[in-house]
Design an enzyme around this catalytic site. Structure first.
Site, PDB file in Angstrom:
ATOM      1  N   SER A 123       0.826  -1.663   0.330  1.00 46.44           N
ATOM      2  CA  SER A 123       0.323  -0.495  -0.058  1.00 46.44           C
ATOM      3  C   SER A 123       0.867   1.435  -0.004  1.00 46.44           C
ATOM      4  O   SER A 123       1.833   1.446   0.577  1.00 46.44           O
ATOM      5  CB  SER A 123      -0.739  -0.195   1.375  1.00 46.44           C
ATOM      6  N   HIS A 137      -3.676   6.955  -3.006  1.00 46.40           N
ATOM      7  CA  HIS A 137      -3.680   6.507  -2.482  1.00 46.40           C
ATOM      8  C   HIS A 137      -3.697   4.987  -3.483  1.00 46.40           C
ATOM      9  O   HIS A 137      -4.435   5.085  -4.058  1.00 46.40           O
ATOM     10  CB  HIS A 137      -5.110   6.129  -0.967  1.00 46.40           C
ATOM     11  N   ASN A 139      -2.960   0.515  -3.035  1.00 41.32           N
ATOM     12  CA  ASN A 139      -3.514  -0.712  -2.117  1.00 41.32           C
ATOM     13  C   ASN A 139      -3.333  -2.167  -2.824  1.00 41.32           C
ATOM     14  O   ASN A 139      -4.935  -1.957  -3.346  1.00 41.32           O
ATOM     15  CB  ASN A 139      -4.400  -0.350  -1.132  1.00 41.32           C
ATOM     16  N   TYR A 140      -2.917  -2.748  -3.083  1.00 39.31           N
ATOM     17  CA  TYR A 140      -2.901  -4.692  -3.620  1.00 39.31           C
ATOM     18  C   TYR A 140      -2.991  -5.410  -2.911  1.00 39.31           C
ATOM     19  O   TYR A 140      -1.942  -4.983  -1.676  1.00 39.31           O
ATOM     20  CB  TYR A 140      -2.211  -4.574  -5.093  1.00 39.31           C
ATOM     21  N   ARG A 141      -4.132  -5.616  -2.842  1.00 31.07           N
ATOM     22  CA  ARG A 141      -3.664  -7.201  -1.573  1.00 31.07           C
ATOM     23  C   ARG A 141      -4.520  -8.549  -2.146  1.00 31.07           C
ATOM     24  O   ARG A 141      -4.951  -8.871  -3.044  1.00 31.07           O
ATOM     25  CB  ARG A 141      -4.326  -6.855  -0.717  1.00 31.07           C
ATOM     26  N   SER A 295       1.953   0.829  11.278  1.00 29.45           N
ATOM     27  CA  SER A 295       1.220   0.822  10.135  1.00 29.45           C
ATOM     28  C   SER A 295       0.396   1.100   9.741  1.00 29.45           C
ATOM     29  O   SER A 295       0.895   2.149   8.690  1.00 29.45           O
ATOM     30  CB  SER A 295       2.548  -0.320   9.996  1.00 29.45           C
TER      31      SER A 295
END
Lengths: 332, 332
Positions: A123, A137, A139-141, A295
């Site tokens: 992210s 922003h 974020n890949y998950r 974090s």
């Protein structure tokens, strides 16, 4: 080779490849940012110690790295994170309760504390100094629940969105166009679905406003094979720097006033409100113990402001932004 | 006079008196603050318009006033509020769901949208400019559910707490001692109970820290007669300026550095985290529609900061504060 063993090995190859895709984005995009800024990221690695995270070298079953760039020449504060964690949900916490899952499949997992999971992702939250450069922003998950080699349930999630303090339509168009192109190459239904999902997700309900001009967002995506979706997500990770960094390059030296800077801080205040009241990722991070609060809050802006009445004067550039936040627009 | 009518009139007298106690605190404490600062509050009144709040003159059944003082000589931002509102909870919202009630009596009210209520109270959130002066918060309120003259359920709530960026023990002791004195005059069990309640309530669970050095907090208080409790709450409203303003007077001209100012902004960041993730009053305000988001966020600090690693150097004044936040202390 027996079929079951072959399946197991194939899935392990997929997991390693997925992790490598996110690690590549993490390193490559950090590199591009450092090149643009001139300043380097500092890095913090975390290790497991009796179930708690402490600063230290990663072990092989839990790679967890924060990077931070603060007070750069272009960027005021950037928080970046990469994880590839094999773990178990702590007692009393389920993916469902932590807000990471809302599907019927997830219901089955309810109340199964101690469920093993594997999660990997990266992210970026980027707060530029110049108020003419938007916050970005991304974020890949990938998540899976159950045994590492035989997950009961898996999915991809992620997206990228843009939060300008001052709206330049060509920037919003470029950001959306770049992401639309990648979506269209994989499934022409993706961009319209994920653009709308993004508008719905990044909505500050108590303010009746979007947090920015959106982008794409998806979650619990598993409607194609894991390998096909990984290809799509990999293309998304490559699209983000192409979608954002040219905007930074073109605006970073724009003139601005103290009034512009204060307006940027007010916009960042709304960003904080979103993260703390609505962001499922932040909530899941805090509730699951998968990462530390330090974090999770790596995404926070360096300086945010609130004032009693922050409604801009009618006809101003700030008012033009508000109008778009209150009524999301089609950009491409 | 028939007994029922007498009861009704007696309760109406009590309601008017309660409202007057809070209005007196509102005006009197604002006056003391203006005297100390030299700057005057600006005022915003709200009126009901088809169920929505719009800026305008109050009606007799809903008095709702915000006051704000920004960029004063002593105070950087103060948000103050007074309400005396007869209303009905909007559909889908109950006191229980909005988090204002957690008792068994409240369960009975569950799912009764449209329940009439009367609420009156006043709140102060004070963000001083000098980082050696602590943030102060104070809120006292009376709620009743059901018909105005025959409530099914009523209670008092409130408290006052102190959030220093730099800890001066004598300030914490003075603040607690002043409140303890008032508590002890009414019930010697109050201070120990309400001090502990305050420590528990103003706890930022995701950080494992208190937001400050506490004070007193109570809610759903109805274990004495309404008249007796009003006397106690009135004494509390008078204690707050005595507990806080002498601290302001003694610290407002203290020397400080840019580092001290940045630490204050980090402490304010935690304050924001508490308000947005944990504060029941803010959540109730947003969920109930009883007040506008603008009023709810009147409590926000003028400028807050986040940095990746905000752990202070060991042995520093900042570290001494952290220690107290992680382990609440007995001050008197």
């Amino acid at each position: 080779m027996p079929q079951a063993l072959e399946q197991t090995q194939k899935h392990e190859t997929f997991l390693k490849k997925t992790e490598a895709v996110f690690k590549h984005m993490f390193d490559h995009t950090c590199g591009s940012i450092e090149q643009l800024d001139g300043q380097l990221f500092s890095e913090q690695r975390w290790a497991r110690d009796n179930g708690n995270w402490v600063t230290g070298e990663n072990s092989s079953d839990a790679i967890y790295i924060d990077r931070s760039l603060q007070n750069g020449s272009v960027f005021e504060k950037i928080g970046v994170n990469f994880v590839a964690i094999n773990g178990e949900l702590p007692p009393g916490v389920t993916f469902q309760k932590a807000g990471a899952l809302t599907t019927k499949e997830a219901d089955k997992e309810e109340n199964k504390a101690g469920t093993p999971f594997f999660a990997t992702g990266t992210s970026f939250v980027i707060h530029p100094y110049n108020p003419m450069v938007p916050i970005a922003h991304c974020n890949y998950r990938y998540f899976q629940i159950g045994k590492r080699d035989q997950p009961q349930y898996w999915w991809f999630g992620g997206g990228a969105d843009l939060t300008p303090a001052y709206l330049f339509e060509e920037d919003a168009k470029h950001f959306h166009q770049t992401h639309k192109q990648v979506c269209d190459q994989h499934d022409t239904t993706y961009y319209p679905r994920f653009k709308q999902w993004c508008d719905q997700y990044f909505h500050i309900s108590h303010r009746g406003e979007s947090r920015g001009v959106g982008g794409i967002f998806f979650d619990q995506l598993n409607d194609l094979s894991a390998e096909e979706l990984l290809e799509f997500v990999e293309a998304c990770t490559k699209a983000f720097p192409q979608a954002y960094l040219p905007i930074v390059a073109r605006r970073k030296d724009a003139d601005f006033t103290d009034t512009n800077k204060q307006w940027q801080r007010l916009v960042r205040g709304r960003y904080v409100e979103f993260i703390l009241t609505s962001d499922r990722g932040a909530r899941f991070g805090l509730a699951s113990g998968m990462v530390t609060p330090q974090s999770v809050f790596n995404c926070m802006p360096p300086a945010a402001a609130w004032t009693y009445d922050d409604q801009p004067a009618s006809g101003s550039a700030e008012a033009a932004l508000k109008q778009v936040l209150q009524q999301p627009r089609a950009w491409v």
